[in-house]
Design a protein around this motif. Structure first.
Motif, PDB file in Angstrom:
ATOM      1  N   GLN A  34       1.166  -1.336  -0.059  1.00 24.38           N
ATOM      2  CA  GLN A  34      -0.122   0.068  -0.068  1.00 24.38           C
ATOM      3  C   GLN A  34       0.678   0.943  -0.348  1.00 24.38           C
ATOM      4  O   GLN A  34       0.322   2.303  -0.329  1.00 24.38           O
ATOM      5  CB  GLN A  34      -0.762   0.080   1.451  1.00 24.38           C
ATOM      6  N   ARG A  35       1.920   1.143   0.733  1.00 26.11           N
ATOM      7  CA  ARG A  35       2.684   2.517   0.460  1.00 26.11           C
ATOM      8  C   ARG A  35       3.869   2.330   0.167  1.00 26.11           C
ATOM      9  O   ARG A  35       3.906   3.814  -0.381  1.00 26.11           O
ATOM     10  CB  ARG A  35       3.491   2.674   1.864  1.00 26.11           C
ATOM     11  N   ALA A  36       4.118   1.304  -0.557  1.00 25.91           N
ATOM     12  CA  ALA A  36       5.549   1.677  -0.834  1.00 25.91           C
ATOM     13  C   ALA A  36       5.201   0.499  -2.796  1.00 25.91           C
ATOM     14  O   ALA A  36       6.141   1.057  -3.086  1.00 25.91           O
ATOM     15  CB  ALA A  36       6.438   0.992  -0.591  1.00 25.91           C
ATOM     16  N   GLY A  37       4.131   0.647  -2.980  1.00 21.03           N
ATOM     17  CA  GLY A  37       3.929  -0.246  -4.084  1.00 21.03           C
ATOM     18  C   GLY A  37       4.779  -1.653  -4.274  1.00 21.03           C
ATOM     19  O   GLY A  37       5.016  -2.405  -5.521  1.00 21.03           O
ATOM     20  N   VAL A  38       5.216  -2.190  -3.021  1.00 25.09           N
ATOM     21  CA  VAL A  38       6.253  -3.384  -3.267  1.00 25.09           C
ATOM     22  C   VAL A  38       5.088  -4.731  -3.614  1.00 25.09           C
ATOM     23  O   VAL A  38       3.820  -4.803  -3.598  1.00 25.09           O
ATOM     24  CB  VAL A  38       6.312  -3.903  -1.480  1.00 25.09           C
ATOM     25  N   ARG A  39       5.439  -5.322  -4.434  1.00 21.68           N
ATOM     26  CA  ARG A  39       4.456  -6.537  -5.333  1.00 21.68           C
ATOM     27  C   ARG A  39       5.492  -7.698  -4.983  1.00 21.68           C
ATOM     28  O   ARG A  39       4.397  -8.545  -4.977  1.00 21.68           O
ATOM     29  CB  ARG A  39       5.479  -6.538  -6.500  1.00 21.68           C
ATOM     30  N   TYR A  40       6.687  -8.031  -4.286  1.00 25.79           N
ATOM     31  CA  TYR A  40       6.766  -9.415  -3.651  1.00 25.79           C
ATOM     32  C   TYR A  40       7.887  -9.116  -2.752  1.00 25.79           C
ATOM     33  O   TYR A  40       8.709  -7.952  -2.594  1.00 25.79           O
ATOM     34  CB  TYR A  40       8.079 -10.074  -4.691  1.00 25.79           C
ATOM     35  N   THR A  41       7.665  -9.837  -1.452  1.00 22.82           N
ATOM     36  CA  THR A  41       8.665  -9.924  -0.292  1.00 22.82           C
ATOM     37  C   THR A  41       9.165 -11.108  -0.482  1.00 22.82           C
ATOM     38  O   THR A  41       8.319 -12.198  -0.031  1.00 22.82           O
ATOM     39  CB  THR A  41       7.535  -9.599   0.951  1.00 22.82           C
ATOM     40  N   LEU A  42      10.382 -11.094   0.181  1.00 23.22           N
ATOM     41  CA  LEU A  42      11.063 -12.007   0.529  1.00 23.22           C
ATOM     42  C   LEU A  42      11.746 -11.848   2.149  1.00 23.22           C
ATOM     43  O   LEU A  42      12.372 -11.034   2.416  1.00 23.22           O
ATOM     44  CB  LEU A  42      12.547 -12.406   0.009  1.00 23.22           C
ATOM     45  N   HIS A  43      10.982 -13.162   2.687  1.00 27.91           N
ATOM     46  CA  HIS A  43      11.581 -12.687   4.225  1.00 27.91           C
ATOM     47  C   HIS A  43      12.685 -13.861   4.830  1.00 27.91           C
ATOM     48  O   HIS A  43      12.733 -15.285   4.178  1.00 27.91           O
ATOM     49  CB  HIS A  43      10.018 -13.796   5.562  1.00 27.91           C
ATOM     50  N   SER A  44      13.881 -13.340   4.867  1.00 27.85           N
ATOM     51  CA  SER A  44      14.780 -13.567   5.882  1.00 27.85           C
ATOM     52  C   SER A  44      14.486 -15.303   6.909  1.00 27.85           C
ATOM     53  O   SER A  44      13.695 -14.811   7.294  1.00 27.85           O
ATOM     54  CB  SER A  44      15.993 -13.179   6.104  1.00 27.85           C
ATOM     55  N   GLY A  45      14.669 -16.724   6.479  1.00 26.58           N
ATOM     56  CA  GLY A  45      14.241 -16.745   8.436  1.00 26.58           C
ATOM     57  C   GLY A  45      15.371 -16.521   8.754  1.00 26.58           C
ATOM     58  O   GLY A  45      16.428 -15.785   9.033  1.00 26.58           O
TER      59      GLY A  45
END
Length: 245
Positions: A143-154
């Motif tokens: 919503q705020r930055a337009g991010v399309r994909y998130t990769l979460h570090s383990g």
């Protein structure tokens, strides 16, 4: 659970002792945004997290996570990568949501990388709550930055942190592993989010060389390997996504 209850007084005492004697390292110095590569950025990266994302354990952001990740990603893709870091020591996933909500100079981003979870384990946050907060972080970043994909570090192997005495080390290690496993299961098959396990020292390497002098945070070798692993994972995702269009 019964064992944790039985050991409760000892674990609380050990936790207080660790906080009292632990070496307080600063967050890495240097700019928290920039461009890796030549020309105008064709990919924009947002890194959000806790002290590990903030670079505690190394002197400068160029040795930490965000800047080397952008540089490695630029090399993989052959394009300039703009990057921004939003990270604070001690942050849980819920704290990261509030920080992203309150950020006043947030830049547009295509992808987000998170480094969170250890403080949630320390705070005894339940896996379901942890996952809800990470989902909220992803939604807010869209919503705020337009991010399309998130990769979460383990989560890192807390059970191997030299700073922590036993049995506190084993208990927190188990709690961190529980959050890590829950995160991996939660994101299976998701097209817009994924989890990347942390790289492990190569066979024969001295694990101590990968840990900062405080016995808790990543050292330079760990940050370098972490950035390279995330860059390879992101580059593969972006290349596969581009070829599927």
């Amino acid at each position: 659970m019964l064992l944790k209850l039985a050991l409760g007084p000892l674990l609380i005492w050990q936790g207080r002792q660790v906080r009292r004697v632990a070496m307080k390292l600063p967050e890495a110095a240097g700019p928290r945004q920039g461009v890796a590569g030549e020309g105008a950025p064709q990919l924009r990266l947002l890194v959000v997290g806790d002290s590990s994302a903030a670079g505690v354990g190394v002197a400068d952001q160029q040795q930490a996570l965000a800047a080397p990740l952008a540089a490695a990603l630029s090399k993989h893709l052959g394009v300039a990568v703009g990057w921004q870091l939003l990270a604070t020591t001690g942050h849980t996933a819920a704290d990261a949501v509030r920080a992203l909500q309150d950020a006043t100079s947030l830049q547009a981003a295509d992808v987000m990388v998170t480094a969170l979870g250890v403080n949630d384990a320390v705070a005894q946050v339940r896996p379901a709550t942890f996952l809800r907060q990470l989902d909220a972080l992803h939604t807010l970043a869209r919503q705020r930055a337009g991010v399309r994909y998130t990769l979460h570090s383990g989560l890192p192997p807390v059970s191997e942190f030299p700073l922590l005495p036993q049995p506190l080390r084993a208990m927190l290690g188990r709690d961190a592993q529980r959050l890590d496993m829950a995160l991996s299961r939660h994101l299976e098959g998701r097209p817009d989010q994924a989890c990347a396990p942390l790289p492990v020292p190569p066979l024969g390497a001295n694990v101590a060389d990968w840990i900062a002098v405080d016995g808790f945070h990543p050292g330079p070798l760990a940050y370098r390997a972490w950035a390279e692993a995330l860059a390879a994972r992101l580059a593969l995702h972006l290349q596969v996504s581009a070829s599927a269009r």
